[in-house]
Design a protein around this motif. Structure first.
Motif, PDB file in Angstrom:
ATOM      1  N   LEU A   1       0.824  -1.211   0.000  1.00  0.00           N
ATOM      2  CA  LEU A   1       0.000   0.000   0.000  1.00  0.00           C
ATOM      3  C   LEU A   1       0.855   1.256   0.000  1.00  0.00           C
ATOM      4  CD1 LEU A   1      -2.788   1.307   0.172  1.00  0.00           C
ATOM      5  CD2 LEU A   1      -2.650   1.094   2.663  1.00  0.00           C
ATOM      6  N   GLU A   2       1.956   1.250   0.753  1.00  0.00           N
ATOM      7  CA  GLU A   2       2.811   2.440   0.800  1.00  0.00           C
ATOM      8  C   GLU A   2       3.450   2.711  -0.553  1.00  0.00           C
ATOM      9  OE1 GLU A   2       2.724   4.526   3.029  1.00  0.00           O
ATOM     10  OE2 GLU A   2       2.079   3.500   4.851  1.00  0.00           O
TER      11      GLU A   2
ATOM     12  N   LYS B   1       2.188   1.898  -3.435  1.00  0.00           N
ATOM     13  CA  LYS B   1       1.098   2.405  -4.272  1.00  0.00           C
ATOM     14  C   LYS B   1       0.853   3.885  -3.985  1.00  0.00           C
ATOM     15  CE  LYS B   1      -3.895   2.032  -4.999  1.00  0.00           C
ATOM     16  NZ  LYS B   1      -5.131   1.274  -4.678  1.00  0.00           N
ATOM     17  N   ASN B   2       0.763   4.254  -2.716  1.00  0.00           N
ATOM     18  CA  ASN B   2       0.507   5.652  -2.365  1.00  0.00           C
ATOM     19  C   ASN B   2       1.639   6.572  -2.820  1.00  0.00           C
ATOM     20  OD1 ASN B   2      -1.974   5.116  -1.209  1.00  0.00           O
ATOM     21  ND2 ASN B   2      -1.153   4.899   0.863  1.00  0.00           N
TER      22      ASN B   2
ATOM     23  N   TYR C   1       0.115   9.277  -5.140  1.00  0.00           N
ATOM     24  CA  TYR C   1      -0.002  10.580  -4.472  1.00  0.00           C
ATOM     25  C   TYR C   1       1.336  11.210  -4.085  1.00  0.00           C
ATOM     26  CZ  TYR C   1      -4.805   8.914  -3.803  1.00  0.00           C
ATOM     27  OH  TYR C   1      -6.069   8.430  -3.996  1.00  0.00           O
TER      28      TYR C   1
ATOM     29  N   THR D   1       2.990  10.182  -1.371  1.00  0.00           N
ATOM     30  CA  THR D   1       2.989  10.222   0.093  1.00  0.00           C
ATOM     31  C   THR D   1       3.419   8.891   0.688  1.00  0.00           C
ATOM     32  OG1 THR D   1       0.657   9.562   0.210  1.00  0.00           O
ATOM     33  CG2 THR D   1       1.137  11.922   0.132  1.00  0.00           C
TER      34      THR D   1
ATOM     35  N   LYS E   1       3.070   7.064   4.545  1.00  0.00           N
ATOM     36  CA  LYS E   1       2.392   7.229   5.837  1.00  0.00           C
ATOM     37  C   LYS E   1       1.644   8.559   5.879  1.00  0.00           C
ATOM     38  CE  LYS E   1       4.896   4.141   8.933  1.00  0.00           C
ATOM     39  NZ  LYS E   1       5.596   3.994  10.235  1.00  0.00           N
ATOM     40  N   GLY E   2       1.100   8.952   4.741  1.00  0.00           N
ATOM     41  CA  GLY E   2       0.305  10.165   4.645  1.00  0.00           C
ATOM     42  C   GLY E   2       1.091  11.451   4.494  1.00  0.00           C
TER      43      GLY E   2
ATOM     44  N   THR F   1       4.384  11.406  -9.845  1.00  0.00           N
ATOM     45  CA  THR F   1       3.217  10.625  -9.435  1.00  0.00           C
ATOM     46  C   THR F   1       2.269  10.425 -10.605  1.00  0.00           C
ATOM     47  OG1 THR F   1       1.851  12.510  -8.769  1.00  0.00           O
ATOM     48  CG2 THR F   1       3.399  11.635  -7.137  1.00  0.00           C
TER      49      THR F   1
ATOM     50  N   ARG G   1      -0.909  10.778 -10.424  1.00  0.00           N
ATOM     51  CA  ARG G   1      -1.874  11.872 -10.373  1.00  0.00           C
ATOM     52  C   ARG G   1      -1.364  13.069 -11.170  1.00  0.00           C
ATOM     53  NH1 ARG G   1      -3.142  16.507  -7.821  1.00  0.00           N
ATOM     54  NH2 ARG G   1      -5.346  16.867  -7.212  1.00  0.00           N
TER      55      ARG G   1
ATOM     56  N   ASP H   1      -8.391  13.902  -8.959  1.00  0.00           N
ATOM     57  CA  ASP H   1      -8.798  13.169  -7.757  1.00  0.00           C
ATOM     58  C   ASP H   1      -9.841  12.101  -8.092  1.00  0.00           C
ATOM     59  OD1 ASP H   1      -7.120  14.566  -5.973  1.00  0.00           O
ATOM     60  OD2 ASP H   1      -8.538  16.235  -5.911  1.00  0.00           O
TER      61      ASP H   1
ATOM     62  N   ARG I   1      -9.259   7.998  -7.821  1.00  0.00           N
ATOM     63  CA  ARG I   1     -10.200   7.329  -6.922  1.00  0.00           C
ATOM     64  C   ARG I   1     -11.023   6.257  -7.637  1.00  0.00           C
ATOM     65  NH1 ARG I   1     -13.055  11.495  -5.642  1.00  0.00           N
ATOM     66  NH2 ARG I   1     -14.790  11.023  -7.062  1.00  0.00           N
TER      67      ARG I   1
END
Length: 367
Positions: free
Chosen positions: A86-87, A89-90, A94, A96, A98-99, A109, A111, A134, A138
Motif C-alpha cells: 500500500l505504501e 502504491k501511495n 499521491y 505520500t 504514511k500520509g 506521481t 496523479r 482526484d 479514486r
C-alpha cells in the motif's frame, strides 16, 4: 515650395520602411499562426491511444523505481511500515508515505501525470472524462504492487473506463488503457544492490547487508542448491553474505518472508498469503514458464572470526546470541532481539552456522 517638396519626400522615405516592417510582421504573424494551427491539426490527426499508453508506461516505470528507493530510505532510517504494498502504491499515486508528502516523488506521481496529460489534450482540442485528477485516481486507476519473485518487485497498472472526445463531440476513444479486461501495464524493479531493510532496521542502522544473489539463487531441477560436503559451497553462504530464493514449507510451518515483508518486520507475516497470491498472478501474466520462489533468505553467522560486526551490532542494541537459533536472518533476528519464534538449528561446517532442518533440506538437499 521646394522646401515643402523635400519634406514630403523625406516623410515618404521614412514611412516606406515602416510599411515594409508592418507588412513583414503581418506576414510573420500569419505564418506563426498558420504553423501553430497546422501543428495542432497534425497532433490531433496522429493522436492515438497508443501514444497515451506509451507515455503511461514511462511514468509508471520512473515512478515505481523512485517509490521503491524512497521506501527503502525511509525504513532503514526511521521505522517499519504496516503495509509495504500500500505504501508503494501511495507513493506512486499521491507521492505520500504514511500520509506525508515525499520530495523524492515530486512530479513523478500518476496523479501529476494525468493532470498534465489532460492539460495537453485540452490544448490540442480534446476533452477527457474524467478530467478531475482526484476522481481519476479514486475511481478510474488500478494500481497493484507485489513481489514478482525473490529478487524482483512488480506493479501492474490499468486505467479504467476513460473517454476522450474532440471539441466537436466526436468520441475518439472510450474504454480501458490498455484495452481489454485482462490487460495491464507492468513495471518490474530488481532489488539487487539495495540494502536489506529488515536487517538494517532490526539492528538500528548499525549493521547492513546489500542484497546480492548467491551463485545459485534459485533451486534447479535437482533438490537442493549446494553440496553440504563442499567447503566452497558452505563458504559461499557463510562468507559472501549472499541471498537465496526459497519456497515455504507449509506442512512444517516454515515461511520465508518476501522482500515486501522485510519492509514490514512483522512477526506474524499476516500479509504473506496475499503476497504469494500476487506473485503467482504476476508470474502467470508475464509468461513465466515455471513458478519461481518468492521468499528471500540470507544467513547471519554470529562468529567473531566470521562476522564480528554482527556481534557488535547485537551488543549495541542490547541483545545477545540465543542458545537455540537458525541462521536464517529473519528468524535469527526475531529470536535474538524479540525473543520470538526461536527455531533450533544444527551446525554446518562452522559452529555458528546453524540451520533448522527445513532450511537445511531446502538448501542442501537430504545429504
Amino acid at each position: 515650395m521646394r522646401r515643402g517638396y523635400l519634406l514630403n519626400v523625406t516623410a515618404l522615405l521614412l514611412v516606406i520602411p515602416l510599411l515594409l516592417l508592418v507588412a513583414t510582421y503581418q506576414q510573420a504573424s500569419s505564418y506563426i499562426i498558420a504553423s501553430q494551427s497546422q501543428r495542432t491539426l497534425v497532433e490531433r490527426q496522429y493522436f492515438g491511444i497508443n501514444n497515451i499508453q506509451y507515455d503511461l508506461q514511462n511514468i509508471v516505470e520512473l515512478s515505481f523505481k523512485r517509490a521503491y528507493l524512497t521506501l527503502t530510505e525511509y525504513v532503514i532510517n526511521y521505522d517499519f511500515v504496516d503495509n509495504a504494498s500500500l505504501e508503494l502504491k501511495n507513493l506512486m499515486v499521491y507521492g505520500t508515505l504514511k500520509g506525508m508528502p515525499q520530495k523524492n516523488m515530486d512530479n513523478l506521481t500518476l496523479r501529476d501525470w494525468f493532470k498534465n496529460t489532460v492539460s495537453y489534450l485540452n490544448s490540442i482540442g480534446f476533452n477527457v472524462e474524467p478530467s478531475d485528477p482526484d476522481e481519476f485516481v479514486r475511481d478510474h486507476l488500478e494500481v497493484t504492487v507485489g513481489p514478482l519473485d525473490s529478487f524482483h518487485v512488480a506493479v501492474r497498472v490499468k486505467i479504467k473506463n476513460i473517454t476522450i472526445t474532440e471539441s466537436s463531440g466526436v468520441v475518439r476513444y472510450s474504454g480501458d488503457i490498455p484495452p481489454g479486461n485482462d490487460k495491464y501495464l507492468y513495471s518490474v524493479v530488481s532489488i539487487v544492490g539495495f540494502e536489506d531493510p529488515f536487517i538494517v532496521r532490526m539492528l538500528n542502522g548499525l549493521y547492513t547487508r546489500v542484497i546480492t544473489p548467491c551463485k545459485i539463487p534459485f533451486p534447479g531441477e535437482v533438490y537442493g542448491y549446494y553440496n553440504i560436503s563442499s567447503q566452497d559451497d558452505v563458504d559461499e553462504l557463510v562468507l559472501n553474505w549472499c541471498y537465496l530464493g526459497l519456497q515455504d514449507n507449509e506442512s512444517a510451518g516454515m515461511y520465508y518472508p518476501t522482500i515486501l515483508e522485510r519492509f514490514e518486520g512483522k512477526i506474524d507475516m499476516n500479509q504473506h498469503e496475499y503476497y504469494l497470491s500476487l506473485a503467482k498472478k504476476f508470474q502467470e501474466h508475464l509468461g513465466f514458464t515455471r513458478n519461481f520462489p518468492v521468499g528471500i533468505v540470507t544467513f547471519l553467522v554470529p562468529d567473531p572470526n566470521v562476522d564480528p560486526a554482527l556481534l557488535g551490532a547485537l551488543t549495541s542494541v542490547g541483545s545477545f546470541v540465543p542458545d537455540n537459533y537458525t541462521s536464517v536472518s529473519y528468524y535469527f533476528l526475531r529470536c535474538a532481539i524479540d525473543g520470538e519464534d526461536c527455531r533450533e538449528g544444527v551446525s554446518i561446517r562452522y559452529d555458528a552456522f546453524k540451520l533448522d532442518t527445513i532450511t537445511k533440506s531446502l538448501v542442501f538437499g537430504n545429504g
